[in-house]
Motif scaffolding. Structure first.
Motif, PDB file in Angstrom:
ATOM      1  N   VAL A  17      -3.930  -0.641 -16.828  1.00  0.00           N
ATOM      2  CA  VAL A  17      -2.468  -0.792 -16.823  1.00  0.00           C
ATOM      3  C   VAL A  17      -2.048  -2.058 -16.085  1.00  0.00           C
ATOM      4  O   VAL A  17      -2.786  -2.590 -15.246  1.00  0.00           O
ATOM      5  N   SER A  18      -0.833  -2.513 -16.386  1.00  0.00           N
ATOM      6  CA  SER A  18      -0.300  -3.730 -15.774  1.00  0.00           C
ATOM      7  C   SER A  18       1.220  -3.678 -15.785  1.00  0.00           C
ATOM      8  O   SER A  18       1.827  -2.979 -16.606  1.00  0.00           O
ATOM      9  N   GLU A  19       1.820  -4.480 -14.887  1.00  0.00           N
ATOM     10  CA  GLU A  19       3.278  -4.629 -14.935  1.00  0.00           C
ATOM     11  C   GLU A  19       3.669  -5.766 -15.868  1.00  0.00           C
ATOM     12  O   GLU A  19       4.847  -6.002 -16.094  1.00  0.00           O
ATOM     13  N   ASN A  20       2.653  -6.511 -16.353  1.00  0.00           N
ATOM     14  CA  ASN A  20       2.906  -7.686 -17.180  1.00  0.00           C
ATOM     15  C   ASN A  20       2.162  -7.522 -18.517  1.00  0.00           C
ATOM     16  O   ASN A  20       0.978  -7.174 -18.513  1.00  0.00           O
ATOM     17  N   PRO A  21       2.829  -7.772 -19.652  1.00  0.00           N
ATOM     18  CA  PRO A  21       2.136  -7.567 -20.937  1.00  0.00           C
ATOM     19  C   PRO A  21       0.927  -8.476 -21.130  1.00  0.00           C
ATOM     20  O   PRO A  21       0.103  -8.226 -22.016  1.00  0.00           O
ATOM     21  N   GLN A  22       0.833  -9.544 -20.306  1.00  0.00           N
ATOM     22  CA  GLN A  22      -0.312 -10.451 -20.458  1.00  0.00           C
ATOM     23  C   GLN A  22      -1.334 -10.246 -19.338  1.00  0.00           C
ATOM     24  O   GLN A  22      -2.244 -11.051 -19.175  1.00  0.00           O
ATOM     25  N   GLY A  23      -1.172  -9.191 -18.566  1.00  0.00           N
ATOM     26  CA  GLY A  23      -2.129  -8.830 -17.536  1.00  0.00           C
ATOM     27  C   GLY A  23      -1.944  -9.614 -16.251  1.00  0.00           C
ATOM     28  O   GLY A  23      -0.938 -10.293 -16.085  1.00  0.00           O
ATOM     29  N   PRO A  24      -2.914  -9.526 -15.306  1.00  0.00           N
ATOM     30  CA  PRO A  24      -4.154  -8.750 -15.421  1.00  0.00           C
ATOM     31  C   PRO A  24      -3.896  -7.239 -15.478  1.00  0.00           C
ATOM     32  O   PRO A  24      -2.894  -6.759 -14.962  1.00  0.00           O
ATOM     33  N   PHE A  25      -4.837  -6.527 -16.094  1.00  0.00           N
ATOM     34  CA  PHE A  25      -4.762  -5.073 -16.236  1.00  0.00           C
ATOM     35  C   PHE A  25      -5.777  -4.413 -15.304  1.00  0.00           C
ATOM     36  O   PHE A  25      -6.917  -4.878 -15.206  1.00  0.00           O
ATOM     37  N   VAL A  26      -5.356  -3.345 -14.651  1.00  0.00           N
ATOM     38  CA  VAL A  26      -6.240  -2.619 -13.737  1.00  0.00           C
ATOM     39  C   VAL A  26      -6.830  -1.409 -14.466  1.00  0.00           C
ATOM     40  O   VAL A  26      -6.085  -0.547 -14.973  1.00  0.00           O
ATOM     41  N   TYR A  27      -8.165  -1.355 -14.483  1.00  0.00           N
ATOM     42  CA  TYR A  27      -8.871  -0.273 -15.188  1.00  0.00           C
ATOM     43  C   TYR A  27      -8.503   1.092 -14.593  1.00  0.00           C
ATOM     44  O   TYR A  27      -8.476   1.264 -13.370  1.00  0.00           O
TER      45      TYR A  27
ATOM     46  N   ASP B  73     -21.161  -3.771 -17.209  1.00  0.00           N
ATOM     47  CA  ASP B  73     -20.507  -2.478 -16.976  1.00  0.00           C
ATOM     48  C   ASP B  73     -20.009  -1.940 -18.317  1.00  0.00           C
ATOM     49  O   ASP B  73     -18.809  -1.927 -18.605  1.00  0.00           O
ATOM     50  N   GLU B  74     -20.957  -1.473 -19.122  1.00  0.00           N
ATOM     51  CA  GLU B  74     -20.626  -1.125 -20.512  1.00  0.00           C
ATOM     52  C   GLU B  74     -19.758   0.130 -20.638  1.00  0.00           C
ATOM     53  O   GLU B  74     -19.231   0.416 -21.700  1.00  0.00           O
ATOM     54  N   ASP B  75     -19.611   0.882 -19.540  1.00  0.00           N
ATOM     55  CA  ASP B  75     -18.712   2.041 -19.575  1.00  0.00           C
ATOM     56  C   ASP B  75     -17.249   1.620 -19.468  1.00  0.00           C
ATOM     57  O   ASP B  75     -16.350   2.407 -19.771  1.00  0.00           O
ATOM     58  N   ARG B  76     -17.019   0.379 -18.970  1.00  0.00           N
ATOM     59  CA  ARG B  76     -15.621  -0.021 -18.733  1.00  0.00           C
ATOM     60  C   ARG B  76     -15.231  -1.333 -19.385  1.00  0.00           C
ATOM     61  O   ARG B  76     -14.050  -1.621 -19.518  1.00  0.00           O
ATOM     62  N   ARG B  77     -16.242  -2.150 -19.776  1.00  0.00           N
ATOM     63  CA  ARG B  77     -15.869  -3.480 -20.253  1.00  0.00           C
ATOM     64  C   ARG B  77     -15.314  -3.424 -21.687  1.00  0.00           C
ATOM     65  O   ARG B  77     -15.603  -2.555 -22.469  1.00  0.00           O
ATOM     66  N   TYR B  78     -14.479  -4.437 -21.970  1.00  0.00           N
ATOM     67  CA  TYR B  78     -13.840  -4.539 -23.285  1.00  0.00           C
ATOM     68  C   TYR B  78     -14.879  -4.830 -24.363  1.00  0.00           C
ATOM     69  O   TYR B  78     -15.749  -5.683 -24.178  1.00  0.00           O
ATOM     70  N   PHE B  79     -14.757  -4.143 -25.515  1.00  0.00           N
ATOM     71  CA  PHE B  79     -15.617  -4.449 -26.663  1.00  0.00           C
ATOM     72  C   PHE B  79     -14.775  -4.863 -27.880  1.00  0.00           C
ATOM     73  O   PHE B  79     -14.968  -5.933 -28.428  1.00  0.00           O
ATOM     74  N   GLU B  80     -13.815  -3.992 -28.289  1.00  0.00           N
ATOM     75  CA  GLU B  80     -12.970  -4.306 -29.455  1.00  0.00           C
ATOM     76  C   GLU B  80     -11.809  -3.317 -29.500  1.00  0.00           C
ATOM     77  O   GLU B  80     -11.690  -2.433 -28.651  1.00  0.00           O
ATOM     78  N   GLY B  81     -10.946  -3.487 -30.506  1.00  0.00           N
ATOM     79  CA  GLY B  81      -9.883  -2.511 -30.775  1.00  0.00           C
ATOM     80  C   GLY B  81      -8.820  -2.391 -29.700  1.00  0.00           C
ATOM     81  O   GLY B  81      -8.535  -1.279 -29.243  1.00  0.00           O
ATOM     82  N   PRO B  82      -8.146  -3.505 -29.309  1.00  0.00           N
ATOM     83  CA  PRO B  82      -7.116  -3.373 -28.277  1.00  0.00           C
ATOM     84  C   PRO B  82      -5.855  -2.707 -28.816  1.00  0.00           C
ATOM     85  O   PRO B  82      -5.550  -2.810 -30.016  1.00  0.00           O
ATOM     86  N   TRP B  83      -5.137  -2.046 -27.937  1.00  0.00           N
ATOM     87  CA  TRP B  83      -3.826  -1.472 -28.276  1.00  0.00           C
ATOM     88  C   TRP B  83      -2.975  -1.502 -27.021  1.00  0.00           C
ATOM     89  O   TRP B  83      -3.482  -1.176 -25.938  1.00  0.00           O
ATOM     90  N   VAL B  84      -1.706  -1.883 -27.152  1.00  0.00           N
ATOM     91  CA  VAL B  84      -0.813  -1.884 -25.984  1.00  0.00           C
ATOM     92  C   VAL B  84       0.390  -1.003 -26.271  1.00  0.00           C
ATOM     93  O   VAL B  84       0.999  -1.098 -27.347  1.00  0.00           O
ATOM     94  N   HIS B  85       0.704  -0.115 -25.328  1.00  0.00           N
ATOM     95  CA  HIS B  85       1.955   0.637 -25.397  1.00  0.00           C
ATOM     96  C   HIS B  85       2.569   0.652 -23.996  1.00  0.00           C
ATOM     97  O   HIS B  85       1.907   0.300 -23.010  1.00  0.00           O
ATOM     98  N   LYS B  86       3.835   1.031 -23.948  1.00  0.00           N
ATOM     99  CA  LYS B  86       4.535   1.032 -22.661  1.00  0.00           C
ATOM    100  C   LYS B  86       4.901   2.463 -22.314  1.00  0.00           C
ATOM    101  O   LYS B  86       5.378   3.220 -23.189  1.00  0.00           O
ATOM    102  N   TYR B  87       4.681   2.830 -21.064  1.00  0.00           N
ATOM    103  CA  TYR B  87       5.031   4.183 -20.605  1.00  0.00           C
ATOM    104  C   TYR B  87       5.588   4.056 -19.196  1.00  0.00           C
ATOM    105  O   TYR B  87       4.930   3.469 -18.324  1.00  0.00           O
ATOM    106  N   ASN B  88       6.787   4.574 -19.000  1.00  0.00           N
ATOM    107  CA  ASN B  88       7.443   4.492 -17.692  1.00  0.00           C
ATOM    108  C   ASN B  88       7.429   3.076 -17.116  1.00  0.00           C
ATOM    109  O   ASN B  88       7.126   2.876 -15.937  1.00  0.00           O
ATOM    110  N   GLY B  89       7.684   2.086 -17.955  1.00  0.00           N
ATOM    111  CA  GLY B  89       7.818   0.700 -17.490  1.00  0.00           C
ATOM    112  C   GLY B  89       6.511  -0.039 -17.285  1.00  0.00           C
ATOM    113  O   GLY B  89       6.526  -1.221 -16.950  1.00  0.00           O
TER     114      GLY B  89
END
Ligand code: FUB
Length: 330
Positions: free
Chosen positions: A255-265, A221-237
């Motif tokens: 996004v996720s409620e936990n900084p270590q994920g899992p993250f929902v696309y 799923d190359e439109d959504r899968r991770y390749f490189e260049g991660p960045w994390v910021h927080k918005y509204n918790g």
């Protein structure tokens, strides 16, 4: 100094810059980019054309009439005892009254590792540690210091970034393939940093990126899968993990409620730019949110001659981010 820089225009033109990591320190916006070198050698999928040797730091005081200051060279590969070449996408962080500058480079065996250098000013210069961070590998470190003062490093990149070679937990030079297209994609890696910000507190672990139904994003799923260049910021918790999809050239987020994920696309932040790579950061400055990114428009599309740009980003009421077409007004 470069005056009156406009959104979606190169913020400096006297050097080529890429992979911008933007942070607010001491009331100013500081940008930590890669410094692309000019040469005419051919490109390949391993990224050998990205021959960077040093870093400059840029800053902007007022985004309403941006003037960009280049603080000059803050670190050179010749001053890093463990590194041999390719000073790729860096980041920085502030904690304990000090500034920490994180950078990937190949070690003397040609394996990408992540190093740290320290300084007393956000504008550098930075003094590197003797060795790379033990247990670090691959590229593109991004460090997020949370409101509770815990700090996390996100990193990893496919292809030239060597992430596939670490699938078994040790480096295997001969491995060039990731999982099969129907298998879960490789995720970025996260490791919590120790209080002194110089080592990993915990074993690095892979982040899971899933869809709204809880299924893993697949390698095909190359439109959504991770390749490189991660960045994390927080918005509204909530934690927003954004990244490049590489082969499909998008910046997307989960996004996720936990900084270590899992993250929902969730969706796309930036549609493809001119040039192969796309790499970004997101920062809040004086109540506005900005996306810093790069493209190759100044070099007429030469992939290893990139320029950092910025634009404002907007959130919808439900917390989703409005997709940006960087050439939308042209
Ligand atoms: O700048 C070299 C590499 O290209 C970076 O590490 C990647 O994220 C891509 O932008």
């Amino acid at each position: 100094m470069v005056k009156n820089v406009k959104p979606n225009e190169p913020i400096v033109t006297h050097i080529y810059t890429a992979d911008p990591s933007a942070h607010v320190f001491e009331g100013k916006l500081y940008i930590y980019p890669s410094h692309d070198l000019e040469h005419d050698e051919p490109s390949n999928d391993n990224g050998d054309q990205y021959k960077m040797e040093d870093y400059h730091v840029l800053s902007i005081e007022d985004m309403d009439s941006p003037e960009v200051v280049d603080h000059g060279e803050v670190l050179h590969v010749k001053d890093v005892p463990w590194a041999s070449r390719q000073m790729w996408a860096p980041d920085s962080a502030y904690k304990n009254g000090k500034y920490y500058f994180y950078f990937p480079a190949r070690d003397k065996d040609g394996i990408f590792r992540i190093g740290v250098a320290t300084g007393t000013s956000p504008a550098g210069p930075f003094t590197p540690e003797e060795n790379y961070i033990p247990g670090s590998f691959s590229i593109d470190p991004a460090v997020y210091v949370d409101e509770d003062d815990r700090a996390y490093m996100y990193f990893g990149g496919l292809w030239g970034g060597q992430l596939e070679k670490w699938q078994t937990g040790t480096f295997k030079e001969e491995v060039t393939e990731g999982p099969a297209p129907t298998e879960p994609a490789l995720g970025p890696i996260v490791a919590e940093l120790t209080d002194d910000m110089l080592t990993f507190k915990s074993e690095p672990k892979e982040i899971k990126i899933i869809d709204e139904d809880g299924n893993p994003i697949l390698a095909g799923d190359e439109d959504r899968r991770y390749f490189e260049g991660p960045w994390v910021h927080k918005y509204n918790g909530l934690y927003y993990l954004s990244y490049s999809t590489g082969t499909t050239h998008k910046i997307v987020y989960a996004v996720s409620e936990n900084p270590q994920g899992p993250f929902v696309y969730k969706g796309t932040i930036l549609t493809p730019v001119i040039g192969w790579t796309t790499h970004h950061s997101i920062v809040e400055f004086k109540d506005k949110w900005y996306l810093f990114y790069h493209d190759c428009s100044l070099s007429n599309g030469i992939n290893h001659k990139r320029s950092v740009k910025f634009t404002e980003i907007k959130y919808n009421e439900d917390g989703t981010i409005q997709t940006i077409d960087p050439y939308g007004d042209k």
